[in-house]
Design a protein around this motif. Sequence first.
Motif: not given
Length: 365
Positions: A315-320, A342-358
């Motif tokens: 699994v890869i986790v990165a910003p946009p 291995s199993l196929p790669l999973l790819y996730f992107e994230f955005k940070v809601e300041c001080g609240k959540n990802i």
Amino acid sequence: MMKAHVFIVNENTFPIHLNYLFAGTGAKDKDEDISLLSDMKRIRPGDFVIFYIEANTRIKGGFYGVFKIANQEPLVFHVPGRNGFQPNLGKKLIYRTLIEPYEVYSEGVPEWEALDKLPVYATEIQWSLIYRKLKGKRGCTPLLPWESQRLIDMIRNKNAGRPIADPKFEGGFDWDITNRRIVTTQNRQDYPYPRDFDFKVLVKICELQRLKKAYEVYLQLYFMENIGINPSLNPIVGDNVIWFGNEVPCGMGMQKIDILTICQSGERKEYRIIELKDEAVQPEVVDQIEYYVNWASQNSGRHLDGAFDWNIQPVIVAPPNKPKNWQSVVKAFRNYNQKRSSLPLLYFEFKVECGKNIIFEQINY
């Protein structure tokens, strides 16, 4: 599944850990160290604790236990400044947690037996502890489940299966320095110092993003705090996580897997190798993934017991991502998947809601 952590102590600090039933870690004179905090935030109530007394020219090192993490709030507390030396430690321990007896044995297993005495099979070597020694000090080291079982079995066998305390034991503990063994005392001492902690990791990530500074270690801390607690991470870390570790060493080159999780559904186990990034993903990330998978797989390096090409999930986790190199990233992902290591790669992107959540989003490619 067994989840155990090895805490480093020395001749001076070990008796105090035993007297007050706590485990702690620190980084020389620092009042904050996010990598060590990530290590500590990995612990959960009921996890096992084994102490390792550092060896030196006078003292033979050894492993002692078995204790467990107490059910407490907060689970990890912060003791900065001069208080980090209390009580009479001689060494500053800034992150701490309380422990309880589980299956406490008097005698420890000498370091040479646990690490240097070669077993029949190379796969039975305690690689996590050997890598830890090679790469330098790490106050709270995660053991893979089968390593935990072997080390606890060694301690149990050393004491002919006769513990001096179990979970019902209400007395205290001390260190017999002459005979180098744990002993029981009549009365248990309460931990007398303040226990509080409030580190807002999302606020820090947001601040570092704004300043365009690295924050990957804080992202790892967020995961360590929330695995098994915040279900929004489940698509990344897997469902039914039965074991997880951070900075899992893999190989003499000192490469480290950011996060490794083991999940179980019925009889099937899944091993998730999770790579965190604080910058947009690059095609070269697949080289890292390929190394980790080869190290882990029973088809290659054979370091993860029961891990094969059909149950290792990278699994890869990165910003946009950046549109200008997205096609080269997709090509690298697809080329990797065609190898079927291995199993196929999973790819996730994230955005940070300041001080609240990802907010995490799985990106199809």
